[in-house]
Design a protein around this motif. Structure first.
Motif, short mmCIF file in Angstrom:
data_model
loop_
_atom_site.label_atom_id
_atom_site.label_comp_id
_atom_site.label_asym_id
_atom_site.label_seq_id
_atom_site.Cartn_x
_atom_site.Cartn_y
_atom_site.Cartn_z
N ASP A 110 0.57 -1.23 -0.10
CA ASP A 110 0.54 0.36 0.22
C ASP A 110 0.62 0.82 0.23
N GLN A 111 2.30 1.32 0.60
CA GLN A 111 2.85 2.59 0.24
C GLN A 111 3.27 2.93 -0.61
N LEU A 112 4.04 1.12 -1.39
CA LEU A 112 4.47 1.27 -2.61
C LEU A 112 3.59 1.91 -3.62
N ARG A 113 2.70 1.71 -3.79
CA ARG A 113 1.50 1.69 -4.55
C ARG A 113 0.77 3.79 -3.90
N LEU A 114 1.24 4.89 -3.19
CA LEU A 114 0.72 5.25 -3.17
C LEU A 114 2.01 6.22 -2.88
N ALA A 115 3.27 6.28 -3.68
CA ALA A 115 4.29 6.83 -3.70
C ALA A 115 4.50 6.66 -5.05
N MET A 116 3.84 4.98 -5.73
CA MET A 116 4.22 5.65 -6.78
C MET A 116 3.32 6.86 -7.84
N ALA A 117 2.34 6.87 -7.19
CA ALA A 117 0.74 8.01 -7.76
C ALA A 117 2.03 8.96 -7.37
N VAL A 118 2.67 8.90 -6.26
CA VAL A 118 3.25 11.22 -6.65
C VAL A 118 4.42 10.64 -7.16
N TYR A 119 5.28 10.09 -7.96
CA TYR A 119 6.00 10.42 -8.57
C TYR A 119 5.39 9.99 -10.31
N LYS A 120 4.45 9.29 -10.16
CA LYS A 120 3.50 9.55 -11.74
C LYS A 120 3.45 10.92 -11.77
N ARG A 121 2.29 11.65 -10.60
CA ARG A 121 2.26 12.58 -10.55
C ARG A 121 2.64 13.83 -11.22
N GLN A 122 3.61 14.21 -10.03
CA GLN A 122 4.97 15.13 -10.48
C GLN A 122 5.78 14.57 -11.87
#
Length: 721
Positions: free
Chosen positions: A703-715
């Motif tokens: 769940d932590q990996l998925r959230l961080a991936m979302a932040v990276y993609k949006r940035q």
């Protein structure tokens, strides 16, 4: 010709595409719009023939917007001016009109704004155009285009001739370098030639789009018990808007009262009413506050209402141009719509009486006869309608009553060749009556004076009765083998298709003559069964929302969004701004104006249906979003929805990527975020979580990996814009 803007297209063509999308919300041009616009941008005159609902307005609106200066639009219809100007303003376009409906002070302000270059499209009536004061306004303005709408009104061969239109020739004389674009939905060959001549644009290119409106079903029924049939028809589709055209003022009132007694939302409209009452009826209909109008033919002229789902003719129209224009008020949004014509010989006789007292008796009788032949047709009605306008349809349409319930057919090639040969041997100078007399070997004095008794086909068809030959020739006209030259004393002419028949290059199938009783039995449909109304729940909710917005803005509902746009919204269910802009008919201006309200309604609908247990593909994260906004934690949402907590965190990540207002800081620390993003950059994987999980030796939860991936993609998405 314009090319796709993705390939370094030079301005103003690229701007035309941009305007199409950003201002009007469409991804591509249709019919011949692109070619017409290209011609206008090249400064050339044009005659544009497009069916109702085919997009004629864009042909002059887009060239007006992408060039310096302004477009002058000449229109005889006050209601159309008002509708189009309102629709343009909704799309962020500076537009105005000048006609008798506004005060002198308002007119002066509009003229000043136009001369100052603050108005891109100005609609004027022909009466206003002809005044000396307005001529000075035109001379003081920079015109990039002059559009003459409803151009058939200029022709004596047209169905709606208006003498004031014949004075428009001065436009080319006074403004020789300004392109003139004449536009109409209904014009046969004679009318088209007359338009070019009257406007002095004989070198103009004619853009003739298909007259076909495949979304309209065509049907004709005998007139017996038509009121009962209309009541059944309306009760079978109670939520749909419709127009019923009647021949007389009295019949509009009588029919409306009969419908009202059945609990049907109907009213009447005709020229003899108090103007304020009449305008109120039209206004209620436009704003969807009235479902059905029983009207004389004047009703609907210039109305841009796109969601009329059916048109009924209580009586026979006087010609096919009128019929085509009137049925064209249904289905302007391109959605499936119905038309029904009730036919009786008494209508023919009544119309003939009207003709006796009018001008152009010979022309009007010939056009009425073609209308009668349409009503009595025993072959595909769409073929007949299109052939009248000079267009041949190769296959039967499958969407008319004849195609659905055909009569008995026979080989008519030999009969066609008899008739075609006789027309050819008389130098294509005779009408239907003389043709039949030649074929049957008549002893008429005028026939002998012309020497027609000496041609080879004289008397070749004497074995067939006069009535049967009327039936056959009507079908040859309907099939497009022959056409009538209305501007040449209604002489019969052989078409290109007729030449193929003459030389046995095609088959000719015609129906056998029927008795009146046989025809009545074939065309009378079975008693209707009660129709179960299959409604789209989301479409209905969006329709209610549209009406609320329209009422608050004081505009017709279809000016906000058309039914076809609502249908796309209910089908695709966009939930983001980008998805909304992919819907046909939604440009940036309307997305900014109405997008949030429609997206909210769609998301609310999805949430309700999902919570009821209905599975809606691609929508589950939106339900999570709604619950999150209500203050529930991911754990509480998981419990309420009976889902895994990891799934809910996946929803949060998707929502964040889509740009939703989701605060992820409460679910992941800055330290963890930086660490995971560093890992993402090192392995270069942005789609699969397992490689990242293994990179961190399975020490960081998914769940932590998925959230961080979302932040990276949006940035990354923001940085690359």
């Amino acid at each position: 010709m314009m090319t796709n803007p993705t390939s370094n297209t030079p301005s103003p063509f690229a701007e035309a595409y941009s305007t199409l999308k950003n201002t009007f919300g469409y991804d591509q041009f249709r019919l011949q719009q692109e070619q017409v616009i290209s011609s206008a941008l090249d400064g050339k005159d044009a005659l544009v023939i497009m069916p109702t609902g085919g997009g004629k307005s864009l042909c002059f609106q887009i060239p007006a917007l992408v060039q310096g200066g302004a477009c002058l639009v000449i229109s005889p219809l006050i209601s159309l001016m008002k509708d189009q100007v309102e629709a343009l303003k909704q799309n962020g376009v500076s537009a105005a009109f000048l006609n008798s409906s506004i005060t002198a002070v308002q007119q002066q302000q509009v003229e000043e704004d136009f001369m100052a270059g603050q108005i891109k499209l100005l609609y004027v009536s022909p009466e206003k155009l002809m005044t000396r004061d307005f001529f000075n306004v035109m001379k003081a303005s920079t015109l990039n285009l002059i559009a003459v709408d409803e151009a058939h009104c200029i022709s004596q061969w047209g169905h709606d001739f208006r003498p004031e239109y014949t004075k428009l020739k001065f436009l080319k004389e006074q403004f020789p370098s300004t392109p003139i674009m004449a536009l109409t939905a209904t014009a046969d060959k004679a009318t088209r030639n007359d338009i070019l001549s009257q406007l002095n644009i004989t070198q103009a290119k004619t853009f003739l789009s298909s007259f076909d409106r495949p979304n309209l079903s065509l049907a004709v029924r005998p007139a017996q018990k038509r009121v009962e049939a209309i009541i059944d028809w309306v009760k079978n589709q109670p939520e749909e808007s419709g127009i019923i055209y009647c021949l007389s003022r009295k019949s509009t009132e009588t029919l409306a009262i009969k419908l009202q007694k059945q609990g049907i939302d109907a009213d009447f409209y005709h020229a003899g009413m108090d103007p304020q009452v009449k305008d109120k009826v039209q206004e209620r209909f436009i704003r969807d506050d009235l479902k059905i109008v029983c009207a004389t033919i004047a009703f609907g002229m210039g109305i841009d209402k796109s969601n009329v789902r059916w048109v009924i003719h209580h009586n026979l129209p006087k010609n096919l141009e009128s019929y085509y224009q009137e049925i064209g008020r249904a289905g302007r949004d391109g959605l499936a719509s119905k038309t029904l014509l009730f036919y009786s010989y008494s209508d023919v006789m009544q119309l003939k009486q009207f003709i006796e007292t009018g001008e152009q008796k010979e022309l009007l009788e010939a056009k009425l006869q073609r209308m009668q032949q349409f009503a009595e047709a025993t072959s595909c009605r769409r073929k007949l309608l299109l052939s009248y306008f000079g267009e041949q349809l190769e296959k039967d349409c499958g969407n008319c009553d004849i195609c659905r319930n055909p009569p008995a057919f026979m080989d008519g090639l030999k009969l066609a060749q008899m008739a075609l040969s006789a027309v050819a041997r008389t130098q294509q100078k005779i009408g239907t009556r003389m043709l039949i007399d030649v074929l049957r070997g008549s002893g008429r004095n005028d026939l002998f004076q012309l020497g027609y008794q000496n041609i080879k086909t004289y008397g070749v068809g004497k074995d067939h009765s006069y009535v049967d030959w009327q039936h056959y020739i009507g079908q040859f006209l309907n099939l497009g083998l022959l056409e009538i030259a209305f501007d040449q004393h209604n002489a019969l002419r052989i078409t290109e298709l007729g030449k193929k028949a003459l030389y046995s290059e095609i088959e000719v199938k015609i129906s056998k003559p029927e008795s009146q009783e046989e025809r009545k039995q074939r065309l009378t449909p079975p008693q209707p069964t009660k129709k179960v109304q299959q409604t789209n729940a989301l479409f209905e909710r969006l329709r209610v929302l549209r009406k609320q917005i329209a009422e608050s803005q004081g505009v017709p509902a279809y000016v906000v969004f058309s039914d076809s746009t609502l249908q796309e919204l209910s089908m695709h269910r966009p939930t983001t701004d980008d998805e909304l802009l992919n819907i046909s008919g939604i440009g940036q201006r309307k997305a900014d104006q109405y997008g949030r309200e429609f997206i909210h309604e769609i998301v609310t609908f999805i949430k309700e249906k999902t919570m009821e247990g209905e599975k809606i593909k691609g929508a589950t994260h939106l339900v999570t979003y709604e619950l999150l906004k209500e203050g529930l934690t991911p754990e509480e949402i998981a419990t309420k929805r009976n889902l895994n907590k990891v799934t809910i965190f996946s929803h949060l990540a998707t929502l964040y990527e889509q740009g939703r207002d989701v605060d992820l800081s409460q679910f992941i620390t800055d330290e963890s975020l930086k660490k995971i993003i560093t890992g993402i950059r090192q392995i270069g994987q942005t789609e699969q979580l397992k490689p990242l999980f293994e990179f961190f030796e399975e020490q960081i939860p998914y769940d932590q990996l998925r959230l961080a991936m979302a932040v990276y993609k949006r940035q990354t998405k923001i940085e690359t814009k």
